[in-house]
Write an enzyme that holds these catalytic residues in place. Structure first.
Site, short mmCIF file in Angstrom:
data_model
loop_
_atom_site.label_atom_id
_atom_site.label_comp_id
_atom_site.label_asym_id
_atom_site.label_seq_id
_atom_site.Cartn_x
_atom_site.Cartn_y
_atom_site.Cartn_z
CG ASP A 13 -2.03 -1.21 1.28
OD1 ASP A 13 -2.31 -1.58 0.24
OD2 ASP A 13 -2.26 -1.82 2.40
CE LYS A 16 2.29 -2.58 -4.28
NZ LYS A 16 2.08 -2.07 -3.03
N GLY A 40 -4.62 -4.23 -3.46
CA GLY A 40 -5.49 -3.25 -3.74
C GLY A 40 -4.77 -2.19 -4.22
CG HIS A 41 -2.24 -1.96 -6.78
ND1 HIS A 41 -1.78 -3.00 -7.70
CD2 HIS A 41 -1.77 -2.52 -5.57
CE1 HIS A 41 -1.00 -3.69 -6.90
NE2 HIS A 41 -1.02 -3.67 -5.98
CD GLN A 222 0.80 -8.98 -2.60
OE1 GLN A 222 1.51 -9.46 -3.38
NE2 GLN A 222 -0.42 -8.66 -2.68
P1 GDP Z 1 -0.71 0.46 -3.71
O1 GDP Z 1 -1.36 -0.98 -3.07
O2 GDP Z 1 0.79 0.32 -3.35
O3 GDP Z 1 -1.00 0.62 -5.01
O4 GDP Z 1 -1.26 1.61 -2.59
P2 GDP Z 1 -2.71 1.72 -2.41
O5 GDP Z 1 -3.57 2.24 -3.53
O6 GDP Z 1 -3.32 0.46 -1.64
O7 GDP Z 1 -2.79 2.94 -1.32
C1 GDP Z 1 -2.22 3.92 -1.74
C2 GDP Z 1 -3.17 5.05 -1.23
O8 GDP Z 1 -2.73 6.11 -0.98
C3 GDP Z 1 -4.27 5.33 -2.33
O9 GDP Z 1 -5.54 5.77 -1.73
C4 GDP Z 1 -3.69 6.11 -3.06
O10 GDP Z 1 -4.85 7.17 -3.91
C5 GDP Z 1 -3.10 7.27 -2.03
N1 GDP Z 1 -1.95 7.81 -2.35
C6 GDP Z 1 -1.14 7.80 -3.25
N2 GDP Z 1 -0.04 8.60 -3.41
C7 GDP Z 1 -0.27 9.69 -2.65
C8 GDP Z 1 -0.01 10.87 -2.04
O11 GDP Z 1 1.25 11.18 -2.49
N3 GDP Z 1 -0.39 11.56 -1.20
C9 GDP Z 1 -1.52 11.17 -0.49
N4 GDP Z 1 -2.40 12.08 0.23
N5 GDP Z 1 -2.46 9.96 -1.04
C10 GDP Z 1 -1.64 9.30 -1.99
P1 IMO Z 2 -0.74 -3.95 -2.41
O1 IMO Z 2 -0.39 -4.50 -3.57
C1 IMO Z 2 -0.76 -4.67 2.26
C2 IMO Z 2 -0.77 -8.55 3.55
C3 IMO Z 2 -2.06 -9.13 4.27
C4 IMO Z 2 -1.49 -10.28 5.35
C5 IMO Z 2 -0.22 -10.76 4.64
C6 IMO Z 2 -0.87 -12.04 3.83
O2 IMO Z 2 -2.09 -3.34 -2.22
O3 IMO Z 2 0.34 -3.48 -1.62
P2 IMO Z 2 -2.26 -12.53 1.86
O4 IMO Z 2 -3.83 -12.71 1.64
O5 IMO Z 2 -1.34 -12.06 0.91
O6 IMO Z 2 -1.83 -14.23 2.43
O7 IMO Z 2 -2.02 -11.90 3.20
O8 IMO Z 2 -0.11 -9.97 3.42
N1 IMO Z 2 -1.08 -8.06 2.29
C7 IMO Z 2 -1.04 -6.89 2.11
N2 IMO Z 2 -1.01 -5.72 2.63
N3 IMO Z 2 -1.22 -4.50 0.73
C8 IMO Z 2 -1.09 -5.56 0.00
O9 IMO Z 2 -1.09 -5.62 -1.44
C9 IMO Z 2 -1.28 -6.88 0.61
N4 IMO Z 2 -1.46 -8.21 0.14
C10 IMO Z 2 -1.14 -9.13 0.94
O10 IMO Z 2 -2.74 -8.12 5.17
O11 IMO Z 2 -0.80 -9.48 6.51
MG MG Z 3 -2.66 -1.56 -1.96
#
Ligand code: GDP
Ligand code: IMO
Ligand code: MG
Length: 426
Positions: A13, A16, A40-41, A222
């Site tokens: 999270d 990416k 979750g992206h 991840q």
């Molecule tokens: P990922 O799994 O690495 O793709 O990241 P996620 O989408 O799960 O979580 C990142 C969250 O931060 C999302 O809601 C993005 O829209 C938000 N986000 C990404 N970059 C920034 C930033 O520079 N500032 C803020 N405030 N939010 C951001």
């Molecule tokens: P993105 O791509 C954050 C965590 C789960 C748990 C561990 C194992 O959005 O960054 P799993 O279901 O993969 O067997 O769970 O990994 N986990 C993540 N945490 N972002 C993710 O994906 C994750 N995918 C798995 O919360 O701790």
């Molecule tokens: Mg994510």
């Protein structure tokens, strides 16, 4: 642009998808190479928010091939749900390709994941309950199903004759769950075959050969600290989110990779169980969660929050193969008087100081973070477009992080939108 891998440098999270989407503008092909719908992206652009789980974040660009590689695991129902949601937002899937070698998450995999997690207490990983671990377990045990099996009755039938007796014994005896009949699985597979048919890249070798001289972007899911080999095992996922995972999971070897961008937040978050030395369980942690909207995209769970940890980041630079860093969510600190950075850990039992990451996670409960405190910038960074415009204290913070982790920060993200990004060329 060079061929680039985008990986998470922490526990996922990190933002990416935002960085992948940004770089995807210049890529000819994007490859998701590991993980599944546990990811979750989020991509925010043009006032719209798109949520991806398995479908590559580059799908928003019409001319970019989006390939779901052999290293991924695909849960058909989740794929269908994601597909329909994106379709209702006007996303087109003309360029989507799925590797025939990708693994399939079967209903019994999610059931086993759910069962293992619901036992509570000891052994709980806090997984996303998407069947990720059990699918990879079967793949490694050589009793998994691949996308290509869906199109060969002979292969499927022969495999099921081996898999099902084993699986059913396990389901009934170990987990107390219902067994599956061969007919039931065959009819499910028929449905899956239709679902994936338009996208299965039976010519994937020709395709990869054709794109060899073009620009490839590898999209990680991840993060390094969730890597099965290098993360906080056993509190990890079951694949290789490190840069090296791009080679095994995509079909392109390591010589195809020029750069690895490690995406890191200006702080750290984690969902699920497992050690987290800089975790803040106080008001500051809550403040970061509220300002940063730190709630999971896939499960909605509140994310655990803490200060930036240079110890894990230095480790991620090494094992992740990171050549350049994208630092995200720095804007979350806009109102902070001071910002802490963990530079080392101290073992409270014997005062031993660790500046390198101790891989034995069972001692982590004894570790205390040693912090360096930096002054905040107390102004909004959200509309800043260039490095030069940044307040001095933000520049100092960036330099400090670079010094501690031993890698340059090339991208600074100051908000969720595609536009809220600063490319740093010093
Ligand atoms: P990922 O799994 O690495 O793709 O990241 P996620 O989408 O799960 O979580 C990142 C969250 O931060 C999302 O809601 C993005 O829209 C938000 N986000 C990404 N970059 C920034 C930033 O520079 N500032 C803020 N405030 N939010 C951001
Ligand atoms: P993105 O791509 C954050 C965590 C789960 C748990 C561990 C194992 O959005 O960054 P799993 O279901 O993969 O067997 O769970 O990994 N986990 C993540 N945490 N972002 C993710 O994906 C994750 N995918 C798995 O919360 O701790
Ligand atoms: Mg994510």
């Amino acid at each position: 642009m060079k061929n680039t891998v985008v990986i998470g440098a922490q526990w996922g999270d990190e933002g990416k998808a935002k960085i992948t989407d940004l770089l995807a503008q210049k890529a000819d092909m994007i490859i998701r190479y590991q993980g599944g719908c546990n990811a979750g992206h989020t991509v925010v652009t043009g006032g719209k928010t798109y949520k991806f789980h398995l479908i590559p974040s580059g799908i928003l660009y019409k001319n970019t091939i989006c390939f779901i590689g052999a290293g991924t695991v695909i849960h058909p129902d989740s794929f269908e749900k994601e597909y329909n949601e994106l379709k209702s937002q006007g996303v087109s899937f003309d360029n989507l390709k799925i590797s025939p070698l990708a693994s399939i998450t079967m209903p019994y995999h999610t059931e086993i994941d759910g069962y293992s997690e619901s036992q509570g207490g000891k052994g709980k990983i806090g997984t996303t309950k998407k069947g990720i671990g059990p699918t990879y377990t079967d793949k490694m045990a050589r009793i998994g199903l691949k996308i290509q099996d869906l199109y060969s009755y002979e292969a499927l039938s022969e495999k099921l004759d081996i898999i099902l007796p084993l699986k059913n014994k396990q389901l009934e005896k170990v987990y107390g769950l219902e067994p599956y009949t061969k007919d039931c699985i065959l009819s499910l597979c028929e449905k899956y075959a239709e679902l994936f048919r338009p996208y299965v890249a039976t010519d994937w070798q020709d395709m990869l050969n054709r794109y060899k001289d073009k620009t490839i972007l590898f999209e990680g899911a991840q993060g390094v600290m969730l890597d099965i080999d290098y993360g906080t095992y056993p509190f990890v996922t079951s694949s290789n989110p490190i840069g090296g995972g791009a080679s095994t999971g995509s079909g392109y070897g390591p010589t195809m990779i020029d750069e690895v961008i490690g995406v890191s937040k200006a702080y750290v978050t984690r969902v699920g169980e497992g050690p987290f030395v800089t975790e803040l369980t106080d008001k500051t942690g809550e403040q970061i969660r509220e300002i940063g909207h730190e709630f999971g995209v896939t499960t909605g769970r509140p994310r655990r929050c803490g200060w930036f940890d240079a110890v894990i980041m230095k480790y991620a630079v090494l094992v992740g193969g990171i050549t350049n860093v994208a630092l995200t969510k720095i804007d979350v600190f806009d109102t902070f008087d001071e910002i802490k950075i963990c530079t080392a850990y101290k073992d409270c039992r014997n005062d031993k100081v660790y500046t390198s990451y101790p891989t034995d996670v069972f001692i982590h409960k004894y570790l205390e973070p040693i912090y360096e405190t930096m002054p905040g910038w107390k102004t909004s960074l959200s509309n800043i477009k260039t490095y030069d415009e940044l307040p001095e204290n933000a520049k100092k913070y960036i330099s400090k992080v670079e010094d501690l982790i031993g890698a340059p920060i090339g991208i600074l993200s100051v908000g969720p939108d595609r536009e809220q990004t600063i490319f740093i060329q010093k």
